[in-house]
Structure formats: C-alpha cells, structure tokens
Design a protein around this motif. Structure first.
Motif, PDB file in Angstrom:
ATOM      1  N   LYS A  57       0.834  -1.197   0.000  1.00 54.03           N
ATOM      2  CA  LYS A  57       0.000   0.000   0.000  1.00 54.03           C
ATOM      3  C   LYS A  57       0.869   1.248   0.000  1.00 54.03           C
ATOM      4  O   LYS A  57       2.047   1.208   0.350  1.00 54.03           O
ATOM      5  CB  LYS A  57      -0.933   0.021   1.218  1.00 54.03           C
ATOM      6  CG  LYS A  57      -2.075  -0.973   1.135  1.00 54.03           C
ATOM      7  CD  LYS A  57      -3.141  -0.664   2.160  1.00 54.03           C
ATOM      8  CE  LYS A  57      -4.360  -1.549   1.965  1.00 54.03           C
ATOM      9  NZ  LYS A  57      -5.461  -1.188   2.877  1.00 54.03           N
ATOM     10  N   ARG A  58       0.266   2.379  -0.384  1.00 49.71           N
ATOM     11  CA  ARG A  58       0.963   3.663  -0.332  1.00 49.71           C
ATOM     12  C   ARG A  58       1.425   3.925   1.099  1.00 49.71           C
ATOM     13  O   ARG A  58       0.697   3.660   2.049  1.00 49.71           O
ATOM     14  CB  ARG A  58       0.023   4.791  -0.744  1.00 49.71           C
ATOM     15  CG  ARG A  58      -0.338   4.834  -2.199  1.00 49.71           C
ATOM     16  CD  ARG A  58      -1.477   5.807  -2.438  1.00 49.71           C
ATOM     17  NE  ARG A  58      -1.260   7.094  -1.790  1.00 49.71           N
ATOM     18  CZ  ARG A  58      -1.285   8.261  -2.429  1.00 49.71           C
ATOM     19  NH1 ARG A  58      -1.483   8.282  -3.738  1.00 49.71           N
ATOM     20  NH2 ARG A  58      -1.122   9.383  -1.791  1.00 49.71           N
ATOM     21  N   ALA A  59       2.604   4.484   1.215  1.00 47.37           N
ATOM     22  CA  ALA A  59       3.091   4.888   2.535  1.00 47.37           C
ATOM     23  C   ALA A  59       2.648   6.330   2.785  1.00 47.37           C
ATOM     24  O   ALA A  59       3.364   7.286   2.501  1.00 47.37           O
ATOM     25  CB  ALA A  59       4.607   4.760   2.609  1.00 47.37           C
ATOM     26  N   ASP A  60       1.414   6.477   3.261  1.00 51.48           N
ATOM     27  CA  ASP A  60       0.887   7.775   3.688  1.00 51.48           C
ATOM     28  C   ASP A  60       0.909   7.768   5.207  1.00 51.48           C
ATOM     29  O   ASP A  60       0.069   7.104   5.838  1.00 51.48           O
ATOM     30  CB  ASP A  60      -0.541   7.986   3.184  1.00 51.48           C
ATOM     31  CG  ASP A  60      -0.628   8.170   1.681  1.00 51.48           C
ATOM     32  OD1 ASP A  60       0.389   8.526   1.065  1.00 51.48           O
ATOM     33  OD2 ASP A  60      -1.724   7.974   1.130  1.00 51.48           O
ATOM     34  N   LEU A  61       1.855   8.465   5.795  1.00 55.45           N
ATOM     35  CA  LEU A  61       2.086   8.355   7.235  1.00 55.45           C
ATOM     36  C   LEU A  61       2.234   9.718   7.878  1.00 55.45           C
ATOM     37  O   LEU A  61       2.773  10.652   7.278  1.00 55.45           O
ATOM     38  CB  LEU A  61       3.365   7.549   7.511  1.00 55.45           C
ATOM     39  CG  LEU A  61       3.466   6.170   6.842  1.00 55.45           C
ATOM     40  CD1 LEU A  61       4.881   5.634   6.955  1.00 55.45           C
ATOM     41  CD2 LEU A  61       2.472   5.211   7.474  1.00 55.45           C
ATOM     42  N   VAL A  62       1.743   9.803   9.105  1.00 55.15           N
ATOM     43  CA  VAL A  62       1.951  10.983   9.938  1.00 55.15           C
ATOM     44  C   VAL A  62       2.588  10.509  11.235  1.00 55.15           C
ATOM     45  O   VAL A  62       2.096   9.582  11.880  1.00 55.15           O
ATOM     46  CB  VAL A  62       0.619  11.708  10.244  1.00 55.15           C
ATOM     47  CG1 VAL A  62       0.850  12.863  11.213  1.00 55.15           C
ATOM     48  CG2 VAL A  62      -0.013  12.215   8.965  1.00 55.15           C
ATOM     49  N   VAL A  63       3.703  11.122  11.599  1.00 58.48           N
ATOM     50  CA  VAL A  63       4.390  10.799  12.853  1.00 58.48           C
ATOM     51  C   VAL A  63       4.097  11.920  13.843  1.00 58.48           C
ATOM     52  O   VAL A  63       4.283  13.106  13.533  1.00 58.48           O
ATOM     53  CB  VAL A  63       5.918  10.660  12.641  1.00 58.48           C
ATOM     54  CG1 VAL A  63       6.608  10.330  13.958  1.00 58.48           C
ATOM     55  CG2 VAL A  63       6.204   9.579  11.589  1.00 58.48           C
ATOM     56  N   LEU A  64       3.619  11.536  15.025  1.00 57.80           N
ATOM     57  CA  LEU A  64       3.245  12.507  16.049  1.00 57.80           C
ATOM     58  C   LEU A  64       4.235  12.494  17.205  1.00 57.80           C
ATOM     59  O   LEU A  64       4.797  11.449  17.543  1.00 57.80           O
ATOM     60  CB  LEU A  64       1.855  12.182  16.614  1.00 57.80           C
ATOM     61  CG  LEU A  64       0.689  12.170  15.638  1.00 57.80           C
ATOM     62  CD1 LEU A  64      -0.560  11.625  16.314  1.00 57.80           C
ATOM     63  CD2 LEU A  64       0.433  13.569  15.106  1.00 57.80           C
ATOM     64  N   ASP A  65       4.423  13.628  17.817  1.00 56.81           N
ATOM     65  CA  ASP A  65       5.137  13.687  19.085  1.00 56.81           C
ATOM     66  C   ASP A  65       4.166  13.289  20.194  1.00 56.81           C
ATOM     67  O   ASP A  65       2.975  13.611  20.139  1.00 56.81           O
ATOM     68  CB  ASP A  65       5.641  15.118  19.364  1.00 56.81           C
ATOM     69  CG  ASP A  65       6.746  15.539  18.408  1.00 56.81           C
ATOM     70  OD1 ASP A  65       7.523  14.665  17.978  1.00 56.81           O
ATOM     71  OD2 ASP A  65       6.821  16.744  18.085  1.00 56.81           O
ATOM     72  N   GLY A  66       4.675  12.587  21.189  1.00 55.49           N
ATOM     73  CA  GLY A  66       3.842  12.233  22.334  1.00 55.49           C
ATOM     74  C   GLY A  66       2.937  11.052  22.057  1.00 55.49           C
ATOM     75  O   GLY A  66       3.112  10.301  21.098  1.00 55.49           O
ATOM     76  N   ASP A  67       1.939  10.905  22.907  1.00 56.37           N
ATOM     77  CA  ASP A  67       1.016   9.776  22.865  1.00 56.37           C
ATOM     78  C   ASP A  67       0.053   9.936  21.688  1.00 56.37           C
ATOM     79  O   ASP A  67      -0.734  10.892  21.648  1.00 56.37           O
ATOM     80  CB  ASP A  67       0.233   9.724  24.181  1.00 56.37           C
ATOM     81  CG  ASP A  67      -0.734   8.543  24.261  1.00 56.37           C
ATOM     82  OD1 ASP A  67      -0.826   7.766  23.283  1.00 56.37           O
ATOM     83  OD2 ASP A  67      -1.388   8.404  25.309  1.00 56.37           O
ATOM     84  N   PRO A  68       0.061   9.015  20.717  1.00 56.96           N
ATOM     85  CA  PRO A  68      -0.836   9.153  19.562  1.00 56.96           C
ATOM     86  C   PRO A  68      -2.304   8.982  19.936  1.00 56.96           C
ATOM     87  O   PRO A  68      -3.179   9.339  19.143  1.00 56.96           O
ATOM     88  CB  PRO A  68      -0.365   8.041  18.617  1.00 56.96           C
ATOM     89  CG  PRO A  68       0.289   7.040  19.500  1.00 56.96           C
ATOM     90  CD  PRO A  68       0.909   7.810  20.618  1.00 56.96           C
ATOM     91  N   LEU A  69      -2.580   8.442  21.124  1.00 55.96           N
ATOM     92  CA  LEU A  69      -3.962   8.270  21.553  1.00 55.96           C
ATOM     93  C   LEU A  69      -4.468   9.453  22.379  1.00 55.96           C
ATOM     94  O   LEU A  69      -5.611   9.451  22.821  1.00 55.96           O
ATOM     95  CB  LEU A  69      -4.123   6.963  22.342  1.00 55.96           C
ATOM     96  CG  LEU A  69      -3.819   5.687  21.546  1.00 55.96           C
ATOM     97  CD1 LEU A  69      -4.014   4.469  22.419  1.00 55.96           C
ATOM     98  CD2 LEU A  69      -4.686   5.604  20.294  1.00 55.96           C
ATOM     99  N   ALA A  70      -3.618  10.447  22.585  1.00 51.15           N
ATOM    100  CA  ALA A  70      -4.056  11.681  23.236  1.00 51.15           C
ATOM    101  C   ALA A  70      -4.584  12.596  22.141  1.00 51.15           C
ATOM    102  O   ALA A  70      -3.823  13.117  21.331  1.00 51.15           O
ATOM    103  CB  ALA A  70      -2.899  12.325  23.989  1.00 51.15           C
ATOM    104  N   MET A  71      -5.878  12.785  22.105  1.00 52.55           N
ATOM    105  CA  MET A  71      -6.512  13.469  20.975  1.00 52.55           C
ATOM    106  C   MET A  71      -6.372  14.995  21.019  1.00 52.55           C
ATOM    107  O   MET A  71      -6.474  15.659  20.001  1.00 52.55           O
ATOM    108  CB  MET A  71      -7.994  13.104  20.904  1.00 52.55           C
ATOM    109  CG  MET A  71      -8.274  11.635  20.624  1.00 52.55           C
ATOM    110  SD  MET A  71      -7.859  11.138  18.930  1.00 52.55           S
ATOM    111  CE  MET A  71      -6.305  10.284  19.187  1.00 52.55           C
ATOM    112  N   SER A  72      -6.128  15.533  22.168  1.00 51.09           N
ATOM    113  CA  SER A  72      -6.050  16.991  22.286  1.00 51.09           C
ATOM    114  C   SER A  72      -4.781  17.527  21.628  1.00 51.09           C
ATOM    115  O   SER A  72      -3.689  16.990  21.837  1.00 51.09           O
ATOM    116  CB  SER A  72      -6.075  17.398  23.765  1.00 51.09           C
ATOM    117  OG  SER A  72      -6.008  18.790  23.896  1.00 51.09           O
ATOM    118  N   GLY A  73      -4.929  18.563  20.827  1.00 47.73           N
ATOM    119  CA  GLY A  73      -3.771  19.216  20.223  1.00 47.73           C
ATOM    120  C   GLY A  73      -3.014  18.393  19.211  1.00 47.73           C
ATOM    121  O   GLY A  73      -1.815  18.600  19.006  1.00 47.73           O
TER     122      GLY A  73
END
Length: 202
Positions: free
Chosen positions: A168-184
């Motif tokens: 599949k296409r590599a469409d990715l977003v890397v987040l700082d911190g906990d990826p399950l923390a939805m705020s901000g």
C-alpha cells in the motif's frame, strides 16, 4: 429538499456512471430519504432519531459527523468574519442535538468516517475533529481508524491506502507524544510522508 423520486434518479444515474452519492443531510426526514435512496454517506447527521440510526445500520450507510463545522461558524464570527446572525443563531441551536445524534450513532455501531466540511474551518485544522469524536463517546483508537481505514473505505480507495500494509501507499503521519491523546493533535505533527515521499519534518 429533494423528493424521494428525485433522490432515486440521482442514485441510479450515479450508479450507472460508477459513482457514489453523499448527502449533506441535517434534518431527520432528509436523512431517512437519503438512506432509503441508497446514498452512501450522510454528512452532518444533526437530527438523527432511533429509526434513522437503525436504517443506517441496516443499509451500511456511513456517517461523517463534521463536528468541527458548527464550531468553525462561531469561531469565524468571533474573529470578526461577517457571519449572518441567522447562521449564528442556527448554529447555536443545533450543536447540542448534533452531538447527541453523533453519540447515539457511535454507541449503536454506525460506520463513522472522519470529515470536516472543509472550508468551514481553516484548512489544516482537520485533526480537531478526532478529539470531538472522542468527546461523543468514540475511543481514541476508533477515532484514528475512522480517520484512516474507514475514510479510505468510504471513498473506495482502501485497496492502496488507509492502513499500513505491504504493497500500500506509505501515507504516514508521525506525532510527538502519545498518539492516543486526541487533544492538540495538529500541534504535535512531527513528520508527514505522502506516498513514500517525505513532505515535511521538524
């Protein structure tokens, strides 16, 4: 505002052309008419009743809540944008019902895909929708799935995007911190990769 026979023709012609139909439907009767006609997704769904939810479950109709859209109207007015007073009044009137409808649909198991009614809020603020979905009872994991896998499934592109799998296409977003923390979430985007190519990183 479309009659049932008009919706039937719209869906028939779209199907003949290999297309799906989505509906910006807010009122209960319009939502039910759209579902009966075989429309694939309901955007907004402000006034869902139990029968409409059952119809969506029976038909496999998707729901795109667009919870940030009414927020965007009020925020625009606060910024000094010339929003007509009737639009402000209507927005304030529907927000509680909108959230209640989405919460009941989520609890019932309606298929939810993330979408934002793009343009009502400034571009680049779409990740705020995930937090709003969790405030309506969706788990953080399910909010991420609604924004990736389910959204790709709704759009008919799940064969090559929407999940991380070989081929599949590599469409990715890397987040700082906990990826399950939805705020901000938008403020925590570290890296964006689109189709295997680095778009941005910080």
């Amino acid at each position: 505002h479309f009659r049932d026979d008009e919706l039937d023709v719209l869906v028939a012609e779209a199907t003949a052309a290999g297309r799906w139909v989505m509906s910006h439907a807010q009122a209960t009767d319009g939502i039910k008419s759209a579902v009966r006609a075989g429309i694939r997704s309901i955007e907004h769904g402000i006034y869902l009743d139990d029968e409409a939810i059952e119809m969506m479950l029976d038909r496999g109709t998707y729901l795109v809540p667009t919870l940030v859209a009414p927020m965007g109207v009020l925020e625009a007015a606060d910024r000094g944008v010339n929003v007509p007073q009737y639009a402000i009044d209507k927005t304030k009137l529907v927000m509680e019902s909108h959230r209640d409808s989405i919460a009941r649909a989520i609890a019932a198991g309606v298929k939810v895909a993330m979408g934002t009614d793009s343009g009502v809020v400034p571009h680049g603020e779409n990740l705020r929708e995930l937090e709003q979905m969790t405030l309506c009872g969706m788990s953080p994991t399910d909010a991420l799935v609604a924004s990736t896998r389910t959204a790709a499934e709704l759009l008919g592109v799940l064969d090559d995007r929407g999940t991380i799998e070989p081929g599949k296409r590599a469409d990715l977003v890397v987040l700082d911190g906990d990826p399950l923390a939805m705020s901000g979430l938008g403020d925590r985007v570290n890296t964006v990769i689109q189709d295997g190519r680095l778009v941005t990183t910080r």
